[in-house]
Structures are given as structure tokens and as C-alpha cells.
Design a protein around this motif. Structure first.
Motif, PDB file in Angstrom:
ATOM      1  N   THR A 185       0.776  -0.764   0.338  1.00  0.00           N
ATOM      2  CA  THR A 185      -0.196  -0.225  -0.123  1.00  0.00           C
ATOM      3  C   THR A 185       0.890   1.380   0.011  1.00  0.00           C
ATOM      4  OG1 THR A 185      -0.791   0.076   2.081  1.00  0.00           O
ATOM      5  CG2 THR A 185      -2.456  -1.424   1.122  1.00  0.00           C
ATOM      6  N   THR A 186       0.351   1.618  -0.637  1.00  0.00           N
ATOM      7  CA  THR A 186       1.182   3.310  -0.851  1.00  0.00           C
ATOM      8  C   THR A 186       0.053   4.421  -0.796  1.00  0.00           C
ATOM      9  OG1 THR A 186       2.982   4.791  -1.628  1.00  0.00           O
ATOM     10  CG2 THR A 186       1.949   3.570  -3.415  1.00  0.00           C
ATOM     11  N   GLU A 187       0.230   5.584  -0.536  1.00  0.00           N
ATOM     12  CA  GLU A 187      -0.714   7.335  -0.815  1.00  0.00           C
ATOM     13  C   GLU A 187       0.051   7.931  -1.439  1.00  0.00           C
ATOM     14  OE1 GLU A 187      -1.973   8.499   3.387  1.00  0.00           O
ATOM     15  OE2 GLU A 187      -3.108   6.659   4.035  1.00  0.00           O
ATOM     16  N   ASP A 188       1.217   7.856  -1.520  1.00  0.00           N
ATOM     17  CA  ASP A 188       2.037   9.193  -2.241  1.00  0.00           C
ATOM     18  C   ASP A 188       3.262   8.322  -3.065  1.00  0.00           C
ATOM     19  OD1 ASP A 188       4.036   7.871  -1.077  1.00  0.00           O
ATOM     20  OD2 ASP A 188       4.321  10.011  -0.120  1.00  0.00           O
ATOM     21  N   ASN A 189       2.999   6.946  -3.460  1.00  0.00           N
ATOM     22  CA  ASN A 189       3.442   6.403  -3.954  1.00  0.00           C
ATOM     23  C   ASN A 189       4.940   6.198  -3.838  1.00  0.00           C
ATOM     24  OD1 ASN A 189       1.477   5.204  -6.030  1.00  0.00           O
ATOM     25  ND2 ASN A 189       1.861   6.891  -7.311  1.00  0.00           N
ATOM     26  N   ILE A 190       5.240   7.215  -3.002  1.00  0.00           N
ATOM     27  CA  ILE A 190       6.616   7.146  -2.791  1.00  0.00           C
ATOM     28  C   ILE A 190       6.958   6.438  -1.167  1.00  0.00           C
ATOM     29  CG2 ILE A 190       8.978   8.838  -1.330  1.00  0.00           C
ATOM     30  CD1 ILE A 190       8.033  11.067  -3.494  1.00  0.00           C
TER      31      ILE A 190
END
Length: 222
Positions: A185-190
Motif C-alpha cells: 500500500t501507498t498513498e503517495d507512490n513514495i
């Protein structure tokens, strides 16, 4: 593409919160002959299920939960065998079909709690990390991308590196990555979180917490 990798923390857990939905718990209660789950207070469902499960013999309960989760993928004979093996071994770490290991972990831990330790206690790792491109645009990474980028920071003793040395270190397909990583999972692709078995990645496997890594485009085998 070059990435700066930072592994912030690894949490070792006995269960992954949120895996069993209220619908799952209600359906399982019915299978364990507790038909009033749908009208029960949602917060009481886990406790009710543990009580309902404990009325059954451990291997019988294991068969019921396995049938619910994996009945379409396993035969009755396979389910019976796994239900017996689960009482003595961490089947979720040893089962040869890697794509089933995550589900087997969640089943195992549900039964471990219900029977207060009659089943072996398996553990999962939640890895919190960031992957920042040093050039080019940010893009959402796949499980395969993530494992290839993590490779440089993992000890040579790591099980993934030992079993899949070529796939994790070369620009060839690594389809098993989707089964090794249970959740990504990620919310900012970082900044990412991944969930996997402690058997695949644990705290001792990390030899570097900050490093640079290169993600190459995977060549088509065809």
C-alpha cells in the motif's frame, strides 16, 4: 531508474488487522453453528467466533475455516491433510504453493487465538519504507519492482535471495513477487507499507536501512 531507498521500520505481528471482514466473521459463525452473527454487535464478532470455534476439535475447526477460504483451490483430501499438519507445523511458511501462504497464515492465526496456542504461532512482517526516484517522475511500484529494489539492502541469508537469486537481482520477470508480498500500500507512490511472512523478510534480514538501487526494465522472455 535510480532510487533512494530508506527502510524506516519493520513491525513483527501475530495478525494483520482488517484481514477478516465482518462479513467473513458472520459467515464463519454460521458455519460453526452460531446463526445469530448477523444481528450481533459488530465489535463482539471476533470474540463470538473464537468461542464458537473452540467448541470443535482443532483439526475439525481447521477444516471448516480452510474450506471457507480455500475450498475452491484445494480438494477435500488436501484440506484434511493441511488441517492435521497445521497442528504440528507452520504450514503457512512451508506450503509449496506460495500464492496460498498468505491465506494459510491468516487461517493459522485465527485458530491460534481461538485455541490459545494449540496451533504454532506464525508471524508476519510489516515493512515501512520509502522509495524515491533520484531522476524522472514518481511512479507507482509493483511488488516485483519493490523486491528488486530492496535486494541490495537484504542480507545474503534472506530466504527470497536464496530461493529467487536470479529473479530478484536480474532484469527478468519475477512473478512470485505477487505471492511473496501479501499487501502493498501507498498513498503517495513514495512511502510504502508491505505485509509478508516473517519467514520471507524479518528484522535480521536488513543489512542496510538506507541505500541506492537501480530499477531496470524487465526484459520480455519471449
Amino acid at each position: 531508474m535510480n532510487y533512494q531507498i530508506v527502510i524506516n521500520n519493520i513491525d513483527t505481528v501475530n495478525e494483520v488487522e482488517g484481514y477478516w471482514s465482518d462479513e467473513d466473521l458472520i459467515a464463519l459463525l454460521e458455519k460453526f453453528n452460531y446463526p445469530d452473527g448477523a444481528t450481533a454487535d459488530k465489535s463482539s464478532l471476533p470474540e463470538l467466533l473464537e468461542m464458537a470455534i473452540s467448541d470443535y476439535e482443532p483439526n475439525e475447526a481447521a477444516q471448516i475455516v480452510l474450506e471457507y477460504k480455500l475450498g475452491e483451490q484445494l480438494s477435500d483430501g488436501q484440506i484434511e491433510q493441511i488441517s492435521n499438519n497445521m497442528l504440528i507445523d507452520k504450514v503457512c511458511e512451508e506450503y509449496p504453493e506460495i500464492h496460498m501462504q498468505g491465506t494459510l497464515f491468516h487461517v493459522n492465526q485465527l485458530l491460534f487465538k481461538a485455541y490459545n496456542g494449540k496451533f504454532p504461532n506464525a508471524k508476519a512482517s510489516i515493512v515501512h519504507f520509502s522509495m524515491t526516484p533520484t531522476e524522472g517522475e514518481v511512479q507507482k511500484l509493483t511488488s516485483e519492482n519493490v523486491l528488486k529494489l530492496l535486494n541490495k539492502g537484504l542480507s545474503d541469508r534472506n530466504l527470497i535471495k536464496r530461493l529467487f537469486e536470479n529473479q530478484i537481482s536480474q532484469n527478468i520477470p519475477f512473478p512470485e513477487a505477487e505471492s511473496i508480498i501479501w499487501e502493498l500500500t501507498t498513498e503517495d507512490n513514495i512511502n510504502y507499507n508491505l505485509v509478508t511472512s516473517e519467514n520471507w523478510i524479518n528484522k535480521d534480514d536488513i543489512q542496510e536501512s538506507e541505500f541506492e538501487s537501480v530499477l531496470e526494465e524487465v526484459e520480455d522472455e519471449a
